[in-house]
Scaffold this motif. Structure first.
Motif, PDB file in Angstrom:
ATOM      1  N   UNK A  60       0.803  -1.221   0.000  1.00  0.00           N
ATOM      2  CA  UNK A  60       0.000   0.000   0.000  1.00  0.00           C
ATOM      3  C   UNK A  60       0.834   1.268   0.000  1.00  0.00           C
ATOM      4  N   UNK A  61       2.001   1.269   0.625  1.00  0.00           N
ATOM      5  CA  UNK A  61       2.846   2.472   0.664  1.00  0.00           C
ATOM      6  C   UNK A  61       3.313   2.870  -0.735  1.00  0.00           C
ATOM      7  N   UNK A  62       3.495   1.891  -1.626  1.00  0.00           N
ATOM      8  CA  UNK A  62       3.951   2.177  -2.989  1.00  0.00           C
ATOM      9  C   UNK A  62       2.809   2.667  -3.880  1.00  0.00           C
ATOM     10  N   UNK A  63       1.587   2.199  -3.608  1.00  0.00           N
ATOM     11  CA  UNK A  63       0.455   2.497  -4.479  1.00  0.00           C
ATOM     12  C   UNK A  63      -0.415   3.646  -3.999  1.00  0.00           C
ATOM     13  N   UNK A  64      -0.554   3.774  -2.693  1.00  0.00           N
ATOM     14  CA  UNK A  64      -1.530   4.715  -2.140  1.00  0.00           C
ATOM     15  C   UNK A  64      -1.036   6.163  -2.186  1.00  0.00           C
ATOM     16  N   UNK A  65      -1.986   7.041  -2.443  1.00  0.00           N
ATOM     17  CA  UNK A  65      -1.762   8.479  -2.378  1.00  0.00           C
ATOM     18  C   UNK A  65      -2.644   8.982  -1.249  1.00  0.00           C
ATOM     19  N   UNK A  66      -2.060   9.679  -0.301  1.00  0.00           N
ATOM     20  CA  UNK A  66      -2.827  10.147   0.841  1.00  0.00           C
ATOM     21  C   UNK A  66      -3.705  11.320   0.432  1.00  0.00           C
ATOM     22  N   UNK A  67      -5.014  11.203   0.753  1.00  0.00           N
ATOM     23  CA  UNK A  67      -5.978  12.257   0.465  1.00  0.00           C
ATOM     24  C   UNK A  67      -6.910  12.394   1.662  1.00  0.00           C
ATOM     25  N   UNK A  68      -7.261  13.618   2.029  1.00  0.00           N
ATOM     26  CA  UNK A  68      -8.240  13.779   3.118  1.00  0.00           C
ATOM     27  C   UNK A  68      -9.626  13.416   2.602  1.00  0.00           C
ATOM     28  N   UNK A  69     -10.390  12.694   3.419  1.00  0.00           N
ATOM     29  CA  UNK A  69     -11.759  12.345   3.028  1.00  0.00           C
ATOM     30  C   UNK A  69     -12.696  12.634   4.180  1.00  0.00           C
TER      31      UNK A  69
END
Length: 75
Positions: A60-69
């Motif tokens: 997940x660290x390689x694929x995920x982009x942090x976004x506020x939801x």
């Protein structure tokens, strides 16, 4: 496309968002292909899709982009 559940033609691929975990461990995966059958009403994930979801969760660290939801509770 043929439905793996009822065997009828007409199943379609829908793209949905699925969430895994909760709180700080929440991961939302967008554009997950789900097979949906209009004849029997079932929706399911293929084995290939499930393997890819597990791979995304594992890395997940390689694929995920942090976004506020925004998160709301149904109650």
């Amino acid at each position: 496309m043929m439905c793996d559940i009822c065997g009828q033609e007409g199943a379609r691929i829908r793209r949905v968002a699925r969430s895994y975990g909760k709180g700080k461990n929440l991961l939302v995966i967008e554009n997950v292909p789900v097979v949906s059958c209009p004849d029997c009403g079932e929706s399911y994930l293929t084995a290939e899709t499930l393997h890819e979801i597990e791979r995304i969760k594992l890395h997940r660290k390689s694929f995920a982009v942090e976004r506020p939801i925004e998160v709301a509770s149904f109650a």
